[in-house]
Write an enzyme that holds these catalytic residues in place. Structure first.
Site, PDB file in Angstrom:
ATOM      1  CB  CYS A   7      48.609  28.934  44.622  1.00 35.25           C
ATOM      2  SG  CYS A   7      48.274  30.510  45.289  1.00 35.25           S
ATOM      3  CB  ALA A  15      45.429  31.329  50.424  1.00 31.49           C
ATOM      4  CB  CYS A  16      46.402  31.651  44.905  1.00 36.10           C
ATOM      5  SG  CYS A  16      48.086  31.309  45.381  1.00 36.10           S
ATOM      6  CB  THR A  17      42.042  34.903  44.516  1.00 36.88           C
ATOM      7  OG1 THR A  17      41.970  34.768  45.935  1.00 36.88           O
ATOM      8  CG2 THR A  17      40.646  35.122  43.961  1.00 36.88           C
TER       9      THR A  17
END
Length: 343
Positions: A7, A15-17
């Site tokens: 990521c 970008a990651c969550t």
């Protein structure tokens, strides 16, 4: 060169969550988004127990045999970026520009960052077990510059398990930092995790029903995910719980086609996964297909003798359409090699 489909390669807009839902009747559900500017060639893989592994870090590589079978999402067919094992332990790799790995140690074997998540899925049933081993730092993470880039692949690792326990692993200033607590439900990218917790405390004082930050920046996504993952109802019906968790991770996603000027770590969400730890279901949703589908780990033969390495081909940009239970649609395939350093 060692590059990892994780990521967020800084400078190529990622970008990651990740968020963990702690629900009624012991329900635990982990969701994550994968944001990436280009097609990262993700496919889903089934790995049985008993696979002999190498840390792919040259002559002094870590060696192990998988104790647990797993279902994972690959990146560029050279790395494990996300997944869950048969014991219900989930692993997610997210980009962290501040990550700084220790220098190689001749007294410790090396492990390519491309196989970091896979090592954990192969080796442990719970977060507590993983923390106890990784705290002793039995290996040195090996990374390198991204081909065509003057930047290293740098990530942090989150783990969650069927009990609801969580841990975040970061290498800061060459030292391993572990955040281990059931309360650590959310992780995004920069800043480092302790600063994310400070930002979360600020937004909790304001209250999510009053105002929440709405941009695609990592800190804003953290605030939204942290509020909503605890604000959604405690559904008794696990299908409703999964649907609600999907809505949270979608809320923290970046609309398809979006890039943000002067914010190189922001790019479109390519896909999302949701792990139902209790029912051992691994859900997958591509931004380019109309359906969400799942893999049932309870229906997979992970036996070291009779189990097979299998792949579900998701197609370019993960545009192949699947629906419902896709477990039977995997096909036996030779496992991909983890990208690393030559022996």
């Amino acid at each position: 060169m060692l590059v990892v489909a994780l990521c967020g390669l800084h400078g190529t807009s990622q970008a990651c969550t990740r968020a963990v839902y702690l629900g009624a009747n012991g329900q635990v559900i982990t969701a994550r988004s994968m944001d990436w500017r280009n097609d990262i060639a993700t496919n889903l893989w089934i790995f049985p127990r008993g696979m002999d592994r190498s840390g792919e870090a040259g002559a002094n590589s870590l060696r192990w045999t998988s104790r647990y079978g797993s279902v994972i999402a690959s990146g560029y067919e050279v790395s494990t970026t996300d997944g869950v094992n048969e014991a219900g332990l989930a692993a997610n790799l997210l980009w962290l520009v501040e990550a700084d790995y220790p220098k190689p140690d001749k007294d410790k074997p090396g492990l390519t960052v491309a196989a970091w998540a896979q090592y954990v899925l192969d080796s442990f049933a719970t977060v507590r077990e993983a923390v106890a081993t990784l705290r002793m730092e039995p290996f040195t993470i090996v990374t390198d510059k991204v081909p065509g880039e003057d930047r290293l692949a740098t990530v942090h690792l989150s783990l969650s398990d069927a009990t609801g326990d969580s841990a975040i692993f970061e290498y800061i200033g060459g030292r391993l930092v572990i955040h281990h607590d059931r309360a650590y439900q959310v992780m995004t990218n920069s800043p480092v995790f302790d600063q994310q917790l400070a930002l979360d405390s600020y937004w909790k004082l304001i209250g999510g029903t009053v105002m929440l930050p709405g941009t695609n920046r990592a800190a804003d996504r953290f605030a939204r995910a942290s509020f909503y993952i605890n604000a959604i109802p405690q559904f008794e019906d696990p299908n409703l719980a999964v649907a609600s968790v999907f809505s949270v991770i979608r809320n923290a996603s970046v609309p398809y086609g979006i890039t943000t000027p002067n914010e190189p770590n922001i790019s479109s969400t390519r896909w999302r996964t949701v792990v139902d730890h209790k029912r051992k279901l691994y859900f997958f949703e591509s931004a380019l297909t109309p359906n969400t589908f799942w893999v049932d780990l309870k229906a997979i033969d992970f036996n070291a003798v009779t189990g097979k390495t299998q792949k579900l081909d998701l197609g370019p940009n993960q545009d192949h359409t699947f629906s419902g239970d896709a477990t039977a649609m995997f096909r036996e395939t030779k496992p991909f090699p983890f990208l690393g350093l030559p022996e």
